[in-house]
Design a protein around this motif. Structure first.
Motif, PDB file in Angstrom:
ATOM      1  N   GLY A   1       0.787  -1.226   0.000  1.00 50.21           N
ATOM      2  CA  GLY A   1       0.000   0.000   0.000  1.00 50.21           C
ATOM      3  C   GLY A   1       0.818   1.275   0.000  1.00 50.21           C
ATOM      4  O   GLY A   1       2.008   1.277  -0.311  1.00 50.21           O
ATOM      5  N   THR A   2       0.136   2.351   0.399  1.00 53.33           N
ATOM      6  CA  THR A   2       0.674   3.695   0.273  1.00 53.33           C
ATOM      7  C   THR A   2       1.130   4.224   1.631  1.00 53.33           C
ATOM      8  O   THR A   2       0.327   4.291   2.569  1.00 53.33           O
ATOM      9  N   TYR A   3       2.374   4.596   1.721  1.00 52.81           N
ATOM     10  CA  TYR A   3       2.955   5.082   2.979  1.00 52.81           C
ATOM     11  C   TYR A   3       3.859   6.260   2.667  1.00 52.81           C
ATOM     12  O   TYR A   3       3.980   6.679   1.516  1.00 52.81           O
ATOM     13  N   TRP A   4       4.475   6.785   3.689  1.00 54.93           N
ATOM     14  CA  TRP A   4       5.458   7.839   3.424  1.00 54.93           C
ATOM     15  C   TRP A   4       6.535   7.813   4.476  1.00 54.93           C
ATOM     16  O   TRP A   4       6.394   7.136   5.497  1.00 54.93           O
ATOM     17  N   TYR A   5       7.614   8.490   4.191  1.00 58.09           N
ATOM     18  CA  TYR A   5       8.699   8.578   5.157  1.00 58.09           C
ATOM     19  C   TYR A   5       8.975  10.039   5.457  1.00 58.09           C
ATOM     20  O   TYR A   5       8.696  10.910   4.630  1.00 58.09           O
ATOM     21  N   HIS A   6       9.498  10.298   6.633  1.00 61.20           N
ATOM     22  CA  HIS A   6       9.863  11.678   6.965  1.00 61.20           C
ATOM     23  C   HIS A   6      10.860  11.690   8.104  1.00 61.20           C
ATOM     24  O   HIS A   6      10.989  10.709   8.844  1.00 61.20           O
TER      25      HIS A   6
END
Ligand code: C2O
Ligand code: CU
Length: 679
Positions: free
Chosen positions: A342-347
């Protein structure tokens, strides 16, 4: 009436009551009995209205009225009652006659002091609610009482040379003040709270340390609790992928750079590899993701946190808790198996409010194994950069052509601190996944506003229609415009055979250019079809934590701050939630404040049980970020199956910065770092 409206109404009547009592006192002192009597009537009505609003609010839960019922209302009712009994009859008599003698009569201390006193008491209640916040405790209550009493005595003394019992009253006020201050400022109250609020007193104490919640290896408490001590630095990803998986290697270098948006506009930013967003990371389920983070010149340091991705705790990128922040010239290698699709993000998670705002973020998309990508798949992180809304690196609409009939997936990611509202016009579509997890039986949507929490993700899917489709943000910024292209065989899009059967298109599908502001907001808790879940609200929970979100003065990292508080405390003084591996844990999150709080737990997805007491009737909702709006009460649950030390915080990162974060710790897990993450 919604709890939010009720809170606003309560504020209105409390301000009105305080203002009316004070004004009645002042006009009486100014020898205007008629005006004073009218204001007295207003004050009386507003005070009674306040009793009603507080009782009505109590229906939403004790959290919403605790300080009102224990402090504000008793003060108001007592002082208002005294004023009504003593000042009321004299005021009314004078107002009826309104001659010179009665004008003089109403400026007597017996009229003015009780009226002003009721005003001070009403104001103290407002101070309690808005400056001190939840929960009221005996210390602050005594302090407030002392201040109000002191003001009454001061007023009285200013009006007359003889105040009966002045010495005794002054002494009693001083005692109340000293006692209150002692209760507020002497630290033993802190520890009592810490022990009392976490279940399993001994375990909580051990894991939280003596007075704060530093998970130190020296605590020596782990074995006492029966769990073997494990440093979080041992909880790392594997060196090799599981059988059949590939290794995906990435390198990201954090550095300052000037980025050029699609319009040519330049913005100075903090970047990964000179770009905002950072390079998109993609993997296939079962791959080993290996990311080498380097820091060129971000002086405050940088880490990578995998938002929504349940990595091993040692890979979670929380400075001071799971690693040290990477300084300029340093590096850190993250490894984890891409288990979730699925759709995730990093920061970055170091000074994350500033760091993410400046551009230290990017996307992470994991495709299911063994499915060839078909159609158009767009990953669309939405951010406010240099004051403008950007989708990816574009401050203008992204225009793409797609042949009618092409399957389209739009992956919306909100990387901002506040929610965004999305609308899609020109085609029926489905909201197929939320926060990376597929929904069950998502229905077709037309005129819908999709409110996406800060940090959250929505995947929209549809078949490219024969006309244009437009994705819009906040009803004003066109983000993506898809136009029909000719199909591979050269026939015009509009006549392509793949055009969906018009009969399948609901009449509600609006044209691409239509205004969207009045489209009703989709209620996710009623969208899609129910499906079995591994646990439900009827299960027995091993741990039950309540987080009451509010504002109030508190110490944030030692500094007195008008903080965003949790149960009256701010980071790092919020007691750590301690769980044991395998526990079924329930979180109740209550928002008493005026701000929206997108609540985010690291390392776990939570199942929504209910919002405002109403259970989810649509698809099960597994979220990593849930938007708790003013007046809302969310109950969510998760299985503690990912041992480690985890942040649990508001993803409006400026709120987190002002105290709204805490830790969730598994028994026995320790950190060699300072343990007081403040990023
Ligand atoms: Cu995306 Cu601790 O956050
Ligand atoms: Cu918040």
């Amino acid at each position: 009436m919604t709890t939010d409206r009720l809170m606003a109404l309560d504020l209105l009547v409390s301000v009105l009551a305080a203002a009316a009592w004070v004004s009645a006192g002042v006009t009486a002192a100014a020898r205007r009995p008629r005006t004073a009597a009218a204001l007295f009537a207003v004050a009386l009505v507003a005070s009674l209205a306040r009793v009603w609003t507080v009782l009505a609010l109590a229906g939403a839960g004790w959290w919403f009225v605790q300080e009102k019922i224990t402090v504000a209302l008793p003060l108001l009712v007592a002082a208002g009652g005294v004023a009504t009994a003593i000042a009321g009859p004299r005021l009314l008599r004078a107002a009826r006659r309104a001659d010179a003698a009665s004008r003089d009569a109403v400026r007597a201390p017996a009229v003015v002091v009780p009226l002003l006193g009721a005003g001070y008491a009403a104001a103290a209640g407002i101070v309690q609610t808005f400056l001190i916040g939840y929960p009221a405790d005996p210390g602050t209550a005594l302090l407030l009482l002392a201040v109000a009493a002191g003001a009454v005595l001061g007023t009285w003394r200013a009006m007359s040379t003889h105040v009966p019992g002045l010495r005794t009253a002054t002494a009693a006020t001083a005692v109340a003040a000293v006692l209150g201050a002692a209760l507020v400022f002497v630290p033993f109250t802190e520890e009592t709270t810490a022990e009392g609020s976490a279940p399993g007193g001994a375990a909580a104490m051990a894991a939280t340390g003596s007075s704060s919640h530093v998970h130190s290896a020296e605590g020596g408490s782990a074995s006492a609790m029966g769990a073997p001590a494990r440093p979080v630095t041992d909880l790392r990803g594997p060196a090799a992928p599981p059988p059949g998986g590939a290794v995906r290697r990435f390198e990201l270098t954090a550095r300052m750079a000037t980025v050029t948006l699609s319009s040519g506009r330049k913005v100075s930013a903090w970047t990964f590899d000179g770009q905002v967003p950072g390079p998109p990371l993609t993997a296939v389920q079962g791959d080993l993701v290996e990311v080498r983070l380097r820091n060129a010149d971000i002086t405050s340091g940088v880490t990578l946190h995998w938002h929504g991705y349940d990595v091993p705790s040692g890979e979670d990128g929380v400075p001071g808790l799971t690693q040290e922040a990477v300084p300029p010239g340093g590096e850190f290698v993250y490894r984890f198996v891409a288990a979730q699709v699925g759709t995730y993000w990093y920061h970055t998670h170091e000074v994350s409010d500033l760091g993410v705002r400046m551009g230290l973020y990017g996307t992470l998309v994991v495709a299911p194994k063994g499915t060839a990508a078909t159609g158009l798949d767009l990953t669309l992180p939405v951010h406010t950069l240099g004051g403008v809304t950007v989708t990816g690196d574009r401050d203008q609409p992204l225009v793409r052509q797609a042949a009618p009939g092409t399957p389209v997936r739009l992956r919306l990611i909100n990387t901002d601190n506040t929610p965004h509202r999305f609308t899609l016009a020109g085609t029926p579509y489905r909201l197929v996944a939320v926060d990376g997890t597929d929904l069950s039986g998502p229905g077709t949507l037309g005129r819908a506003g999709l409110r996406l929490a800060a940090g959250g993700r929505y995947d929209l899917a549809f078949t490219m229609p024969s006309g244009p489709a437009v994705l819009r943000i906040d009803d004003r910024t066109d983000s993506v415009r898809l136009t029909p292209a000719s199909t591979g065989d050269g026939s015009a899009g509009a006549s392509a055979t793949a055009t969906p059967d018009p009969g399948a298109v609901p009449a509600a599908v609006p044209a691409a250019g239509s205004p969207t502001a009045d489209w009703p907001e989709l209620d996710l808790t009623r969208y899609g079809a129910p499906a079995p879940t591994p646990f439900t609200s009827r299960d027995r929970f091993d741990r039950d934590f309540t987080l009451v979100l509010d504002r109030g003065f508190a110490l944030v990292n030692g500094r007195p701050t008008y903080a965003h508080t949790v149960n009256g405390h701010a980071f790092p003084d919020i007691p750590t939630e301690v769980v044991r591996e395998g526990d079924l844990v329930r979180l109740t999150v209550v928002n008493r404040g005026r701000d929206t709080h997108p609540w985010h737990l690291h390392g776990h997805r939570v199942l929504v049980l209910s919002r405002d007491g109403r259970p989810v009737t649509g698809s099960p909702l597994w979220l990593d970020t849930f938007d708790v709006r003013p007046g809302e009460v969310w109950k969510v649950a998760f299985r503690a199956a990912n041992p480690g030390l985890w942040m649990n915080h508001c993803h409006n990162l400026s709120h987190a910065d002002l105290g709204m974060m805490l830790h969730l710790a598994y028994e026995g897990v320790t950190t060699p770092f300072h343990g007081a993450h403040g990023g």
